[in-house]
Write an enzyme that holds these catalytic residues in place. Structure first.
Site, PDB file in Angstrom:
ATOM      1  CD  GLU A  52       7.568 -87.345  88.227  1.00 46.49           C
ATOM      2  OE1 GLU A  52       6.844 -86.708  89.000  1.00 46.49           O
ATOM      3  OE2 GLU A  52       8.811 -87.278  88.238  1.00 46.49           O
ATOM      4  CB  CYS A 244      11.752 -85.132  90.235  1.00 42.31           C
ATOM      5  SG  CYS A 244      11.255 -83.920  91.449  1.00 42.31           S
ATOM      6  CG  ASN A 375       9.482 -80.566  87.577  1.00 42.89           C
ATOM      7  OD1 ASN A 375       8.305 -80.224  87.484  1.00 42.89           O
ATOM      8  ND2 ASN A 375       9.930 -81.259  88.603  1.00 42.89           N
ATOM      9  CD  GLU A 376       8.779 -79.259  92.383  1.00 44.43           C
ATOM     10  OE1 GLU A 376       9.709 -79.824  92.997  1.00 44.43           O
ATOM     11  OE2 GLU A 376       7.591 -79.337  92.731  1.00 44.43           O
TER      12      GLU A 376
HETATM   13  O1  AHR Z   1       4.663 -85.141  92.000  1.00 44.38           O
HETATM   14  C1  AHR Z   1       5.797 -85.661  92.604  1.00 44.38           C
HETATM   15  C2  AHR Z   1       6.980 -84.723  92.533  1.00 44.38           C
HETATM   16  O2  AHR Z   1       6.707 -83.564  93.245  1.00 44.38           O
HETATM   17  C3  AHR Z   1       7.308 -84.226  91.154  1.00 44.38           C
HETATM   18  O3  AHR Z   1       8.127 -85.081  90.481  1.00 44.38           O
HETATM   19  C4  AHR Z   1       8.027 -82.954  91.435  1.00 44.38           C
HETATM   20  O4  AHR Z   1       7.868 -82.011  90.422  1.00 44.38           O
HETATM   21  C5  AHR Z   1       7.481 -82.497  92.752  1.00 44.38           C
HETATM   22  O5  AHR Z   1       8.481 -82.216  93.652  1.00 44.38           O
END
Ligand code: AHR
Length: 658
Positions: A52, A244, A375-376
């Site tokens: 990321e 994120c 993602n989350e």
């Molecule tokens: O890995 C850091 C963050 O942690 C990522 O962006 C997210 O998916 C999680 O909350």
């Protein structure tokens, strides 16, 4: 200092000998390994990485561009630049907006009688290596009068360490010029200066400087040392681009893959959501230039032999931020982006997006097999949206596996709702994330032993031991954390029929520009080192085997009895039994591995150990391998392998069988 070191080594060796003798007299822990009792096949792509653009992972990190804000597109268009003038006056250098061009709106117009220079500070300074060559490029137009410029590499004290002249030939239309500059000495935190001759009229844009020695020597490519660290891990997959940043703080700032391909000057800059996320680690100069875009991600995956695993925005922005959700009747374009992405990766020349990939230079498909939707994300809205995506993707691409979110935490109401619903709907893969203390990892080493053996597989897409908050930055990647990860990972491996993929998170952090710690790999402008966690991940990925076999003590899985965690695989092609075992005790642990199920000839076996005397030991730039694999050998005579596991250690044994 050296003598203290030698003394400590001697003391340690003595302790080892004494403990060994002492332990030999004690009752030894008996571990039974039946190499013919196969419990599961191991997915060849099980151990991967998660990339990321966080902690200056992409811009200012793996994307090797050295100049910040190269095209003046930051909201403060001169951020990163300083205009130095001699006899020049106010207004000699102006930012101009070309309203017709949204992707690359701005350029710098210089119209000066005096001498004017532009100095770029780099991301956190610029790293120059002695005798290395740097590739400069600039877009310009100059009213048909050639312009001479001088390119200068400066060290931290502004001493000149490299220079080159360049003549920008007459051009009424935008044109690109290139030059190479050699650095005569090393600088960790240098600057770049562009000096214009007097009486100049010119428009400039996309002012860029890269090390020539990028990964695979690609023009405007990736940092060699950082990619090499990934390649060395032999990751089974690479999950990208987040995290994120896929979601964005709101939908307008979500990640849109189509805007990240094609000519780099046309890739529209976007704020990086980590720019503002943490007040205590804010980075007002953190943006996404997308020089590392989706085409480059696919190439990277191919280069390092990993399966690509892209994650796309599902019409939901970060639920911790704006929590914006797209109306269902507006979801069409989001779904279309997912379908087009599969076509971009796999389609042939007769398809719109396959043709685009071919035009970018990749005739062969990228062979995309899986795609993450969201993602989350969580809640009933996510489930509703997900079912629409799933239907559309499966209708067109039934073989593409969908990675589904189970939210932010590995337990609780959010998790239960998603996990139950996804299992009921026979979802392909459920992505679990956990950032938890070391003791949670140790307690959860048996988490998957009792998991349902249903169609839905688990992907542990993000995990890391989070040490006490009082421990900050790279110190969080200490050996205690890595050892707890390794202990849990034996549980992932043992349950390879349930957990088919796993990746530590996040991957990279720049020592002067991080927002989130711990991280697997730390970098500065010139170097890179692997944390203890890096070596744990690497040992698992490079010793993955092909099938899990039974490994028990008193007929139970090893999930912390007497501080020991273990799992065992066989590599059926190489005919090797691989035992992974952690000893979380502060003292030596005496083990007898009782081998059965195959013929094990007498042999010298390879034993690799990761350990540290102090739990809080970390690696760092000056001692990058304080915690790193140490290889030894041991003798196997017969079917019993006796070994005294070092205190606080993770050990991998490789034993040949017939
Ligand atoms: O890995 C850091 C963050 O942690 C990522 O962006 C997210 O998916 C999680 O909350």
């Amino acid at each position: 200092m050296k003598s203290i070191h030698t003394f400590l080594k001697y003391l340690y060796a003595l302790t080892f000998i004494l403990s060994t003798q002492f332990l030999n007299a004690q009752e030894r822990k008996q571990i039974k390994i039946d190499a013919s009792r196969k419990l599961a096949s191991v997915n060849p792509n099980m151990w991967g990485v998660f990339f990321e653009d966080i902690n200056f992972g992409a811009d200012g990190g793996i994307y090797a561009e050295l100049l910040k804000n190269r095209s003046f597109e930051f909201p403060k268009p001169l951020m990163g630049w300083q205009i130095q003038k001699q006899n020049a006056v106010e207004g000699d250098a102006l930012i101009i907006n070309k309203a017709e061009d949204v992707a690359n709106k701005r350029f710098l117009r210089i119209d000066s009688k005096g001498n004017l220079s532009l100095v770029n500070e780099g991301f956190r300074g610029i790293g120059f290596l002695k005798d290395a060559t740097y590739s400069f490029s600039i877009m310009y137009r100059n009213n048909n009068k050639p312009v001479n410029i001088k390119l200068e590499l400066l060290d931290e004290k502004s001493t000149l360490i490299g220079t080159q002249n360049l003549s920008l030939s007459a051009s009424e239309n935008w044109k690109t010029a290139n030059a190479s500059i050699k650095s005569t000495s090393i600088s960790q935190s240098g600057k770049f200066r562009l000096v214009f001759e007097a009486n100049v009229k010119i428009d400039v844009d996309m002012i860029s400087l890269f090390p020539e020695n990028t990964w695979k020597k690609r023009d405007k490519g990736l940092r060699n040392d950082m990619v090499q660290m990934l390649a060395d891990m032999k990751p089974g997959f690479i999950r990208f681009p987040g995290g994120c940043i896929v979601e964005g703080t709101d939908l307008a700032n979500r990640y849109q893959w189509k805007k990240t391909i094609g000519p780099i000057e046309d890739r529209q800059l976007l704020i990086n959501r980590w720019n503002t996320e943490f007040a205590h680690r804010s980075a007002s100069d953190y943006f996404q230039s997308f020089g590392l875009g989706f085409y480059e991600y696919f190439l990277l995956a191919e280069d390092i032999g990993s399966e690509p695993l892209p994650i796309i925005n599902c019409g939901m922005a970060c639920q911790f931020n704006s929590a914006e959700v797209v109306a269902l009747d507006q979801l069409g374009p989001y779904v279309q982006d997912a379908l087009d992405l599969i076509e971009f990766a796999n389609g042939d020349a007769s398809t719109t997006w396959g043709k685009k990939r071919i035009e970018l230079g990749h005739e062969k498909p990228f062979n995309l097999k899986m795609l993450g939707v969201g993602n989350e994300n969580w809640g009933p809205q996510y489930l509703e949206i997900l079912s629409i995506f799933t239907k559309a993707i499966k209708e067109k691409y039934p073989d593409v596996k969908i990675i589904n979110s189970s939210g932010t935490d590995p337990e609780g109401a959010r998790f239960n709702l998603l996990d139950n619903s996804l299992r009921n709907s026979k979802a392909d893969v459920i992505d679990e994330h956990y950032y938890r203390p070391a003791d949670w990892f140790l307690k959860n080493a048996g988490r998957y032993d009792s998991y349902p053996r249903t169609e839905s597989k688990v992907f542990v897409g993000e995990y890391a031991v989070h040490a006490d908050k009082a421990i900050v930055g790279a110190e969080r990647n200490n050996w205690q954390s890595a050892l707890a990860s390794a202990s849990l990972m034996t549980g992932l491996e043992r349950n390879a029929d349930v957990v088919t993929m796993a990746s530590y998170a996040p991957l990279f952090a720049h020592k002067d520009a991080w927002q989130w710690a711990p991280d697997l790999i730390w970098v500065d402008n010139l170097s890179v080192y692997g944390s203890p966690d890096y070596y744990v991940q690497k040992l698992f990925a490079t010793n993955k085997g092909t099938a899990v076999v039974s490994c028990t003590s008193d007929e139970k899985n090893l999930i912390g009895q007497d501080g020991i965690y273990a799992s065992t695989v066989i590599d059926e092609k190489e005919k090797i039994l691989i035992i992974k075992v952690t000893n979380t005790n502060q003292k030596f642990s005496a083990i007898d591995f009782n081998l059965s199920g195959k013929t094990f000839p007498n042999q010298t076996i390879n034993v690799t150990t990761l350990s540290a005397q102090q739990p809080l030991t970390t690696n760092n730039f000056s001692t990058p391998t304080q915690v790193a694999p140490v290889s030894k050998s041991a003798k196997l005579n017969g079917k019993k392998l006796g070994f005294n596991l070092e205190p606080n250690s993770f050990t991998v044994f490789k034993i040949k069988y017939k």
